[in-house]
Write an enzyme that holds these catalytic residues in place. Sequence first.
Site, PDB file in Angstrom:
ATOM      1  N   MET A  76       0.832  -1.201   0.000  1.00 11.49           N
ATOM      2  CA  MET A  76       0.000   0.000   0.000  1.00 11.49           C
ATOM      3  C   MET A  76       0.869   1.255   0.000  1.00 11.49           C
ATOM      4  O   MET A  76       0.417   2.351   0.344  1.00 11.49           O
ATOM      5  CB  MET A  76      -0.958   0.001   1.188  1.00 11.49           C
ATOM      6  CG  MET A  76      -2.016  -1.086   1.098  1.00 11.49           C
ATOM      7  SD  MET A  76      -3.546  -0.734   1.989  1.00 11.49           S
ATOM      8  CE  MET A  76      -2.945  -0.570   3.667  1.00 11.49           C
ATOM      9  N   HIS A  86       9.338  -3.627   3.471  1.00 13.78           N
ATOM     10  CA  HIS A  86       8.937  -3.865   2.086  1.00 13.78           C
ATOM     11  C   HIS A  86      10.145  -4.238   1.228  1.00 13.78           C
ATOM     12  O   HIS A  86      10.070  -5.142   0.386  1.00 13.78           O
ATOM     13  CB  HIS A  86       8.285  -2.612   1.485  1.00 13.78           C
ATOM     14  CG  HIS A  86       7.001  -2.214   2.144  1.00 13.78           C
ATOM     15  ND1 HIS A  86       6.904  -1.112   2.954  1.00 13.78           N
ATOM     16  CD2 HIS A  86       5.771  -2.771   2.111  1.00 13.78           C
ATOM     17  CE1 HIS A  86       5.660  -0.987   3.376  1.00 13.78           C
ATOM     18  NE2 HIS A  86       4.943  -1.981   2.890  1.00 13.78           N
ATOM     19  N   GLU A 115       5.705 -11.306   7.782  1.00 10.28           N
ATOM     20  CA  GLU A 115       5.107 -11.968   8.943  1.00 10.28           C
ATOM     21  C   GLU A 115       4.632 -10.978  10.006  1.00 10.28           C
ATOM     22  O   GLU A 115       3.990 -11.400  10.963  1.00 10.28           O
ATOM     23  CB  GLU A 115       6.096 -12.959   9.556  1.00 10.28           C
ATOM     24  CG  GLU A 115       6.323 -14.186   8.676  1.00 10.28           C
ATOM     25  CD  GLU A 115       7.195 -15.228   9.337  1.00 10.28           C
ATOM     26  OE1 GLU A 115       7.867 -14.893  10.352  1.00 10.28           O
ATOM     27  OE2 GLU A 115       7.235 -16.371   8.842  1.00 10.28           O
ATOM     28  N   ASP A 137       2.279  -8.935   9.560  1.00  8.94           N
ATOM     29  CA  ASP A 137       0.839  -9.156   9.383  1.00  8.94           C
ATOM     30  C   ASP A 137       0.598 -10.668   9.288  1.00  8.94           C
ATOM     31  O   ASP A 137       0.167 -11.178   8.256  1.00  8.94           O
ATOM     32  CB  ASP A 137       0.346  -8.429   8.137  1.00  8.94           C
ATOM     33  CG  ASP A 137       0.513  -6.921   8.252  1.00  8.94           C
ATOM     34  OD1 ASP A 137      -0.148  -6.319   9.108  1.00  8.94           O
ATOM     35  OD2 ASP A 137       1.323  -6.354   7.500  1.00  8.94           O
ATOM     36  N   VAL A 168      10.893  -7.295   9.866  1.00 12.46           N
ATOM     37  CA  VAL A 168      12.063  -6.417   9.901  1.00 12.46           C
ATOM     38  C   VAL A 168      11.825  -5.379  10.988  1.00 12.46           C
ATOM     39  O   VAL A 168      10.765  -4.747  11.037  1.00 12.46           O
ATOM     40  CB  VAL A 168      12.293  -5.737   8.538  1.00 12.46           C
ATOM     41  CG1 VAL A 168      13.415  -4.706   8.625  1.00 12.46           C
ATOM     42  CG2 VAL A 168      12.612  -6.791   7.476  1.00 12.46           C
ATOM     43  N   SER A 185       4.432   1.177   7.878  1.00 11.37           N
ATOM     44  CA  SER A 185       4.167   2.474   7.262  1.00 11.37           C
ATOM     45  C   SER A 185       3.537   3.435   8.261  1.00 11.37           C
ATOM     46  O   SER A 185       3.711   4.649   8.168  1.00 11.37           O
ATOM     47  CB  SER A 185       3.244   2.301   6.056  1.00 11.37           C
ATOM     48  OG  SER A 185       3.842   1.462   5.091  1.00 11.37           O
TER      49      SER A 185
END
Length: 274
Positions: free
Chosen positions: A23, A30, A141, A143, A169, A179
């Site tokens: 997103m 990411h 992971e 989420d 991370v 984010s």
Amino acid sequence: MKLCRRAAELAEYRGTVGFVPTMGALHEGHLSLVKACREACDTTVVSIFVNPTQFNDPTDLKNYPRTEAEDLALLEAAGVDFVFAPSVEEIYPTPDTRVFDFGGLDRVMEGEHRPGHFNGVGQVVSRLFEIVRPNKAFFGEKDFQQLAIIRYMTAQLGLPIEIVGCPIVRDTDGLARSSRNTLLSPEHRAAAPHIYAVLSEAAKSLRGTVPVDDAKRIIAERIDANPLLKTEYVEIAEADTLRPATDWAKTPGTLRCFVAVHAGPIRLIDNIAF
């Protein structure tokens, strides 16, 4: 790197196609997914799309960080082949009314506290899979519940896509990269690493020493001991089924502790193997 706004522009793939849906508001988490994708696949596709159907709070959708120019620069430097950054109309040319059955994986934790969230995730991820047609798709992971649900949905739909989970991370102080971290005030950003510190200590000291329900209560109390943090939930569940644990009978590492914590107006989630 080719920037695509429309599905029809995604073409000229080479070999095995890997996909990283995002997103936007990209960070090192990411980029770790992009790195894993590039190492495993011949072509790397990254999407940037803030999906409205997975937000149950309109204010949260409005305030979600959007940094496309910076994101594109990061992805080009990371060696991405295609970026798919569509409009809402391109993803949903007509309203998506599909309702998914996730076998109960969506009824606990995030699903319980964010009604409709995972159905929106199912809508957008299945639509992106239909457009991108990847061989492998990479998810973090952090989420963890979302990862389990996407694996379930992919199998349920019979899609020939390998779902690859990648480790969380963290910043040097332990805070899971997100984010939403950019929205934290300096004071709340300084307090937020307390979440992982509590989880790490609990994984070492609480497993098997107190009943599971007591462990959850103690974790919440320790997080809330910081006045800038407020726990929404603590759950200890089986990693494969997400069923809440009632005892410590499972082999170490097969349970995970999940938390959602409010740092001021910003909601943070984290999890750790127990």
